[in-house]
Design an enzyme around this catalytic site. Structure first.
Site, PDB file in Angstrom:
ATOM      1  N   SER A  52       0.807  -1.137  -0.130  1.00 44.32           N
ATOM      2  CA  SER A  52       0.113  -0.051  -0.011  1.00 44.32           C
ATOM      3  C   SER A  52       0.737   1.245   0.021  1.00 44.32           C
ATOM      4  CB  SER A  52      -0.928  -0.109   1.163  1.00 44.32           C
ATOM      5  OG  SER A  52      -1.779  -1.084   1.331  1.00 44.32           O
TER       6      SER A  52
ATOM      7  N   CYS B  48      -1.726  -6.123   2.892  1.00 38.92           N
ATOM      8  CA  CYS B  48      -2.995  -5.601   3.454  1.00 38.92           C
ATOM      9  C   CYS B  48      -3.818  -6.500   2.288  1.00 38.92           C
ATOM     10  CB  CYS B  48      -3.010  -4.377   3.358  1.00 38.92           C
ATOM     11  SG  CYS B  48      -4.989  -3.748   3.642  1.00 38.92           S
TER      12      CYS B  48
ATOM     13  N   CYS C  71      -5.505  -7.452   5.864  1.00 38.84           N
ATOM     14  CA  CYS C  71      -6.806  -7.009   6.256  1.00 38.84           C
ATOM     15  C   CYS C  71      -7.659  -7.143   5.315  1.00 38.84           C
ATOM     16  CB  CYS C  71      -6.517  -5.494   6.581  1.00 38.84           C
ATOM     17  SG  CYS C  71      -5.475  -4.515   5.613  1.00 38.84           S
TER      18      CYS C  71
ATOM     19  N   LYS D  30      -8.988 -10.892   5.262  1.00 38.52           N
ATOM     20  CA  LYS D  30      -9.413 -11.286   6.496  1.00 38.52           C
ATOM     21  C   LYS D  30     -10.732 -10.600   6.927  1.00 38.52           C
ATOM     22  CE  LYS D  30      -7.285  -9.285   9.692  1.00 38.52           C
ATOM     23  NZ  LYS D  30      -6.040  -8.783  10.620  1.00 38.52           N
TER      24      LYS D  30
ATOM     25  N   ALA E 108      14.333  -7.381  -4.689  1.00 37.43           N
ATOM     26  CA  ALA E 108      15.532  -6.319  -4.844  1.00 37.43           C
ATOM     27  C   ALA E 108      16.101  -5.918  -3.333  1.00 37.43           C
ATOM     28  CB  ALA E 108      14.931  -4.986  -5.460  1.00 37.43           C
TER      29      ALA E 108
ATOM     30  N   TYR F 159      -4.520  -8.580  17.837  1.00 34.29           N
ATOM     31  CA  TYR F 159      -5.742  -8.164  17.115  1.00 34.29           C
ATOM     32  C   TYR F 159      -5.612  -9.301  15.920  1.00 34.29           C
ATOM     33  CZ  TYR F 159      -2.790  -6.112  13.389  1.00 34.29           C
ATOM     34  OH  TYR F 159      -1.831  -6.211  12.440  1.00 34.29           O
TER      35      TYR F 159
ATOM     36  N   GLU G 148      -9.128 -11.719  15.954  1.00 32.99           N
ATOM     37  CA  GLU G 148      -9.983 -11.679  14.497  1.00 32.99           C
ATOM     38  C   GLU G 148     -10.233 -13.106  13.973  1.00 32.99           C
ATOM     39  OE1 GLU G 148      -8.888  -7.090  13.098  1.00 32.99           O
ATOM     40  OE2 GLU G 148      -7.725  -8.790  12.310  1.00 32.99           O
TER      41      GLU G 148
ATOM     42  N   ALA H  32      -9.050  -0.239  14.894  1.00 34.07           N
ATOM     43  CA  ALA H  32     -10.068  -1.181  15.130  1.00 34.07           C
ATOM     44  C   ALA H  32      -9.752  -2.800  15.049  1.00 34.07           C
ATOM     45  CB  ALA H  32     -11.092  -1.002  13.870  1.00 34.07           C
TER      46      ALA H  32
ATOM     47  N   HIS I 231     -32.160   8.491  16.340  1.00 33.61           N
ATOM     48  CA  HIS I 231     -32.870   7.373  17.112  1.00 33.61           C
ATOM     49  C   HIS I 231     -33.611   6.546  15.970  1.00 33.61           C
ATOM     50  CE1 HIS I 231     -34.841   5.245  20.194  1.00 33.61           C
ATOM     51  NE2 HIS I 231     -35.701   5.601  19.854  1.00 33.61           N
TER      52      HIS I 231
ATOM     53  N   GLU J   8     -26.141   6.630  18.439  1.00 35.28           N
ATOM     54  CA  GLU J   8     -26.724   7.596  19.195  1.00 35.28           C
ATOM     55  C   GLU J   8     -26.199   7.692  20.794  1.00 35.28           C
ATOM     56  OE1 GLU J   8     -30.827   7.416  20.282  1.00 35.28           O
ATOM     57  OE2 GLU J   8     -30.928   5.363  19.859  1.00 35.28           O
TER      58      GLU J   8
END
Length: 448
Positions: free
Chosen positions: A15, A43, A48, A51, A115, A178, A182, A342, A437, A442
């Protein structure tokens, strides 16, 4: 003729590397990138993205069980691992093509081989070819940490888990970070018996303690077993695919797969950093300054290989800032404050800013507000799991220092809320916002 073959040579097409390559090329630089595995990096290819697709697939187990409470009758439910696995892998193929097309569209040359650094302005490809570049960017990411125990060759990492030929009925996961949590949620939801073993007595170290404790309770109720203070001593392979895992001071456990998820380390082995006089940092990372420059003025590094914050959006921002700074004439640095994060556990956990413990150390006088609630969806489905939101506030200024959430869609809600925390809004600002709501979100403006 120019002095170098390229203005920029990037090692690693993940990335951060892809973003830096295309942005530098858009600024007019002649760019090349080398990737020894697949374009897209951890990723996209083995992290991620696939997953999260497994997480989505596993959620149907809960949805289908709850369907009858909403008037649906579903007969002959059956899960097929091969179907989910192959669908995920096909999308990974699609994404790799997309990333490759991005490089092509910006006229970035790409070499599908390893490389290494040959000097301050030179890289050497696995084929033996040496290429010169005015600037070199290292974006090689991180790799799984594997413990040095007998029989570790019978364990797998998150790299291999997406390619399992059959669905494992018994899964043992070493680690409680994490990645471990997960995959524990994924396999548990899909029907496997999951055991999590960890050297310490905590899960998700570094996350807010109240949310960690709540997640532990929920996952235990869902059937995940835990063994704490339980380091692996050796792994024994039995007939077929069975493994027997032995521990110090605990009975052995038999499993179909042993997944090691004890963290990731910067991917620097054999990179040739010594050829440019670059020394590694205390954690095995490549040290860089605020503009991502290493101790060698022509070599930069971004992403997980620098071991600052191992998150894909951080690597992307760093790659973009590097390209703008070096080739775009607009120097800028990354602000690492209030980076949202997260854990796509089940239920998911998300947070931004300081935890309660961190805030007490850094600010002393704080106030903590919370909402401990049973989501409407769980009430209808006769599930007793409760969500938990926490807001950590500076007692003097009222500024929100941290926001932490556990419950359905917590990561989706937190992304918007993180803007408010990053902007330095106060508890009064949240309170002054009208509630939407009925929603779980909320609760952010109703905490007491």
């Amino acid at each position: 003729m120019t002095e170098y073959d390229y203005d920029l040579f990037v090692i690693g097409a993940g990335s951060g590397g892809v973003r830096a390559s295309r942005v530098a090329a858009s600024h007019g630089a002649r760019v090349a990138v080398a990737e020894e595995h697949r374009v897209g990096g951890t990723c996209v290819i083995r992290g991620c993205v696939p997953k999260k697709m497994l997480v989505y697939g596993s959620h149907f187990a809960e949805e289908l069980r709850d369907a009858s409470h909403y008037g649906w009758t579903i007969d002959a439910m059956h899960f097929d691992w091969a179907s989910l696995r192959d669908t995920v892998l096909r999308d990974v193929d699609r994404l790799e093509i997309t990333y490759t097309n991005t490089l092509d569209a910006h006229e970035v040359a790409h070499f599908h081989e390893r490389a290494t650094i040959a000097g301050p302005h030179a890289v050497r490809l696995a084929s033996g070819r040496e290429i010169s570049a005015k600037v070199i960017l290292i974006a090689t990411g991180a790799v799984p940490v594997m413990p040095e125990v007998e029989g570790i060759e019978y364990a797998i990492t998150s790299n291999e888990v997406f390619h399992l030929p059959t669905f494992p009925g018994r899964v043992l996961i070493q680690g409680a970070g994490y990645i471990a949590m997960e995959f524990a949620g994924i396999f548990n939801a899909l029907g496997a018996h999951v055991t999590v073993v960890n050297r310490s007595d905590q899960i998700l170290r570094g996350y807010d303690e109240s949310l960690r404790d709540r997640l532990l309770q929920i996952t235990m109720t869902r059937g995940i077993d835990y063994r704490f203070h339980c380091p692996i001593r050796r792994i024994e392979k039995r007939e077929g695919e069975a493994r027997v895992v032995h521990f110090d001071g605990h009975d052995p456990i038999e499993a179909d797969i042993v997944l090691v998820a004890t963290g990731r380390r910067p991917n620097v082995n054999g990179l040739g950093l010594e050829n440019a006089g670059i020394a590694l940092g205390f954690r095995g990372e490549i040290p860089v300054d605020g503009h991502n420059r290493t101790s060698c003025e022509s070599i930069y590094a971004v992403g997980d290989v620098t071991d600052r914050i191992q998150l894909t959006p951080v690597a992307i921002r760093e790659g973009h800032a590097f390209a703008d700074t070096v080739f775009g004439g607009t120097p800028r640095v990354i602000d690492y404050g209030c980076v949202p994060n997260a854990v796509f556990s089940q239920p998911p956990l998300a947070g931004v800013g300081l935890t309660e413990a961190q805030a007490r150390v850094n600010h002393g006088n704080i106030r903590v507000y919370s909402s401990d609630f049973r989501p409407m969806k769980n009430i209808f489905a006769e599930r007793h799991e409760r969500g938990l939101y926490k807001m950590v506030v500076c007692a003097e200024s009222g500024k929100v220092l941290g926001l932490h959430m556990l419950g359905h869609e917590a990561p989706e809600i937190l992304q918007a809320a993180a803007i408010a925390v990053k902007a330095g809004l106060t508890k009064d600002d949240f309170d002054a916002t009208m509630a939407l709501h009925p929603s779980m979100a909320e609760e952010l403006v109703l905490m007491r």
